[in-house]
Design a protein around this motif. Structure first.
Motif, PDB file in Angstrom:
ATOM      1  N   VAL A  80       0.249   0.528 -14.326  1.00 24.24           N
ATOM      2  CA  VAL A  80       0.569  -0.865 -13.356  1.00 24.24           C
ATOM      3  C   VAL A  80      -0.973  -1.073 -13.001  1.00 24.24           C
ATOM      4  CG1 VAL A  80       1.354  -1.648 -11.271  1.00 24.24           C
ATOM      5  CG2 VAL A  80       2.795  -0.046 -12.739  1.00 24.24           C
ATOM      6  N   ASP A  81      -1.280  -2.398 -13.264  1.00 24.12           N
ATOM      7  CA  ASP A  81      -2.572  -3.086 -13.052  1.00 24.12           C
ATOM      8  C   ASP A  81      -2.441  -4.000 -11.912  1.00 24.12           C
ATOM      9  OD1 ASP A  81      -5.246  -4.028 -13.142  1.00 24.12           O
ATOM     10  OD2 ASP A  81      -4.710  -4.613 -15.428  1.00 24.12           O
ATOM     11  N   LYS A  82      -3.077  -3.886 -10.818  1.00 25.19           N
ATOM     12  CA  LYS A  82      -4.011  -2.710 -10.125  1.00 25.19           C
ATOM     13  C   LYS A  82      -3.067  -1.751  -9.131  1.00 25.19           C
ATOM     14  CE  LYS A  82      -7.724  -4.935 -11.507  1.00 25.19           C
ATOM     15  NZ  LYS A  82      -7.116  -5.735 -12.717  1.00 25.19           N
ATOM     16  N   GLU A  83      -2.360  -2.165  -8.529  1.00 25.43           N
ATOM     17  CA  GLU A  83      -1.502  -1.316  -7.302  1.00 25.43           C
ATOM     18  C   GLU A  83      -0.179  -1.497  -7.385  1.00 25.43           C
ATOM     19  OE1 GLU A  83      -4.520  -0.120  -3.915  1.00 25.43           O
ATOM     20  OE2 GLU A  83      -4.243  -2.398  -4.030  1.00 25.43           O
ATOM     21  N   GLY A  84       0.705  -0.286  -7.299  1.00 24.19           N
ATOM     22  CA  GLY A  84       2.075  -0.711  -7.376  1.00 24.19           C
ATOM     23  C   GLY A  84       2.931   0.462  -6.203  1.00 24.19           C
ATOM     24  N   TRP A  85       4.029  -0.606  -5.906  1.00 26.58           N
ATOM     25  CA  TRP A  85       5.032   0.132  -5.111  1.00 26.58           C
ATOM     26  C   TRP A  85       6.262   0.286  -5.726  1.00 26.58           C
ATOM     27  CZ3 TRP A  85       0.971  -2.933  -3.874  1.00 26.58           C
ATOM     28  CH2 TRP A  85       0.211  -2.420  -2.563  1.00 26.58           C
ATOM     29  N   VAL A  86       6.926   1.469  -5.982  1.00 29.10           N
ATOM     30  CA  VAL A  86       8.096   1.452  -6.733  1.00 29.10           C
ATOM     31  C   VAL A  86       9.471   1.782  -5.749  1.00 29.10           C
ATOM     32  CG1 VAL A  86       9.401   2.718  -8.592  1.00 29.10           C
ATOM     33  CG2 VAL A  86       6.779   2.362  -8.847  1.00 29.10           C
ATOM     34  N   TYR A  87      10.309   1.220  -6.014  1.00 27.77           N
ATOM     35  CA  TYR A  87      11.663   1.217  -5.067  1.00 27.77           C
ATOM     36  C   TYR A  87      12.882   1.238  -6.049  1.00 27.77           C
ATOM     37  CZ  TYR A  87       8.819  -1.151  -1.598  1.00 27.77           C
ATOM     38  OH  TYR A  87       7.810  -1.460  -0.549  1.00 27.77           O
ATOM     39  N   LEU A  88      13.823   2.207  -5.869  1.00 28.51           N
ATOM     40  CA  LEU A  88      15.118   1.916  -6.458  1.00 28.51           C
ATOM     41  C   LEU A  88      16.046   1.945  -5.402  1.00 28.51           C
ATOM     42  CD1 LEU A  88      16.543   2.649  -9.034  1.00 28.51           C
ATOM     43  CD2 LEU A  88      16.737   5.275  -8.562  1.00 28.51           C
ATOM     44  N   ASN A  89      16.997   0.790  -5.564  1.00 25.90           N
ATOM     45  CA  ASN A  89      18.066   0.756  -4.663  1.00 25.90           C
ATOM     46  C   ASN A  89      17.597   0.541  -3.364  1.00 25.90           C
ATOM     47  OD1 ASN A  89      19.892   0.528  -6.880  1.00 25.90           O
ATOM     48  ND2 ASN A  89      20.171   2.881  -6.898  1.00 25.90           N
ATOM     49  N   GLY A  90      16.364  -0.139  -3.200  1.00 30.37           N
ATOM     50  CA  GLY A  90      15.937  -0.350  -1.769  1.00 30.37           C
ATOM     51  C   GLY A  90      15.038   0.735  -1.373  1.00 30.37           C
ATOM     52  N   GLN A  91      14.976   1.990  -1.722  1.00 28.69           N
ATOM     53  CA  GLN A  91      14.270   2.940  -1.307  1.00 28.69           C
ATOM     54  C   GLN A  91      12.993   3.199  -1.974  1.00 28.69           C
ATOM     55  OE1 GLN A  91      16.331   6.919  -0.253  1.00 28.69           O
ATOM     56  NE2 GLN A  91      14.323   7.827  -0.843  1.00 28.69           N
ATOM     57  N   LEU A  92      11.844   3.170  -1.099  1.00 33.68           N
ATOM     58  CA  LEU A  92      10.570   3.429  -1.816  1.00 33.68           C
ATOM     59  C   LEU A  92      10.450   4.774  -2.276  1.00 33.68           C
ATOM     60  CD1 LEU A  92       7.510   2.241  -1.939  1.00 33.68           C
ATOM     61  CD2 LEU A  92       7.012   3.367  -0.014  1.00 33.68           C
ATOM     62  N   LEU A  93      10.025   4.895  -3.925  1.00 29.09           N
ATOM     63  CA  LEU A  93       9.929   6.040  -4.297  1.00 29.09           C
ATOM     64  C   LEU A  93       8.492   6.502  -4.151  1.00 29.09           C
ATOM     65  CD1 LEU A  93      12.258   5.763  -7.311  1.00 29.09           C
ATOM     66  CD2 LEU A  93      12.815   6.739  -5.254  1.00 29.09           C
ATOM     67  N   ARG A  94       7.695   5.511  -4.431  1.00 32.04           N
ATOM     68  CA  ARG A  94       6.348   5.984  -4.711  1.00 32.04           C
ATOM     69  C   ARG A  94       5.438   4.785  -4.483  1.00 32.04           C
ATOM     70  NH1 ARG A  94       2.918   9.134  -8.768  1.00 32.04           N
ATOM     71  NH2 ARG A  94       0.887   8.960  -8.092  1.00 32.04           N
ATOM     72  N   GLU A  95       4.105   5.163  -3.830  1.00 30.89           N
ATOM     73  CA  GLU A  95       3.108   4.296  -3.916  1.00 30.89           C
ATOM     74  C   GLU A  95       1.895   4.530  -4.920  1.00 30.89           C
ATOM     75  OE1 GLU A  95      -0.152   2.887  -0.365  1.00 30.89           O
ATOM     76  OE2 GLU A  95       2.097   3.259   0.263  1.00 30.89           O
ATOM     77  N   HIS A  96       1.321   3.786  -5.714  1.00 32.96           N
ATOM     78  CA  HIS A  96       0.424   4.082  -6.534  1.00 32.96           C
ATOM     79  C   HIS A  96      -0.881   2.910  -6.297  1.00 32.96           C
ATOM     80  CE1 HIS A  96      -1.487   5.590 -10.432  1.00 32.96           C
ATOM     81  NE2 HIS A  96      -1.665   4.317 -10.435  1.00 32.96           N
TER      82      HIS A  96
END
Length: 153
Positions: A80-96
Motif C-alpha cells: 500500500v503506497d504510502k500509508e494504510g489503515w485496514v478495517y474489517l466490518n468497521g473494526q480497525l485491524l492494522r495500521e501500516h
C-alpha cells in the motif's frame, strides 16, 4: 485463499479534506453504492484519477465461506503506497504507517504487510466489508499490489 476475482475491483473515494473517519466510511452500514469502482492496484497512472496526494478510501464487499466458520483470517497486502489503515466490518485491524512501523514512509511504502482478523469480527457466509484508508503525500499512491485473504490454521 478466496479466488482472485474477489480482490481486483474495489469501490473508491477521494477524501481531500480527510473527513472519512468522521462520517464513518469504514462502518459496514455506510452506503458506498455511489462510489466508482476501481481496479486494484493503484489509484494513479493506470486510471483516470491521475496523480493525487491526500487521503482516499477503498471498500470491498465479499463473502467468507461458511466452511471457514470459527477461523481467524489473514489479509495480505503486497503493498500500500504510502500509508494504510485496514478495517474489517468497521473494526480497525492494522495500521501500516511510518509511526506504527517505526520506519520512514520511504521504507514502508513498497513493503508487504498483513492484517489479522479474529473470527469474532468475520461474518461467515454473509457480507463482509473490507475498508482501507490510504494516505499519500507524494508521487503515486494507493493499493499498489495485490491483496489476498486466507484462513490459516
Amino acid at each position: 485463499p478466496l479466488p482472485a476475482e474477489y480482490w481486483g475491483v474495489w469501490r473508491f473515494h477521494l477524501d481531500p479534506v480527510d473527513q472519512g473517519l468522521r462520517v464513518k466510511v469504514h462502518a459496514p452500514a455506510f452506503d458506498d453504492s455511489g462510489w466508482p469502482e476501481i481496479r486494484v492496484p493503484a489509484w494513479y497512472s493506470e486510471t483516470e484519477i491521475g496523480a493525487y496526494n491526500g487521503v482516499a478510501w477503498y471498500r470491498m464487499h465479499f463473502r467468507v465461506p461458511d466452511a471457514w466458520r470459527g477461523r481467524d483470517l489473514r489479509i495480505l497486502f503486497a503493498a500500500v503506497d504510502k500509508e494504510g489503515w485496514v478495517y474489517l466490518n468497521g473494526q480497525l485491524l492494522r495500521e501500516h504507517t511510518a509511526e506504527s512501523e517505526g520506519r520512514s514512509v520511504n521504507d514502508i511504502y513498497d513493503s508487504p504487510f498483513f492484517a489479522d482478523a479474529p473470527a469474532g469480527v468475520v461474518r461467515f457466509g454473509e457480507d463482509n466489508v473490507l475498508t482501507v484508508r490510504v494516505r499519500n503525500a507524494f508521487a503515486g499512491g494507493g493499493i499498489s499490489r495485490p491483496v489476498f485473504i486466507h484462513a490459516p490454521r
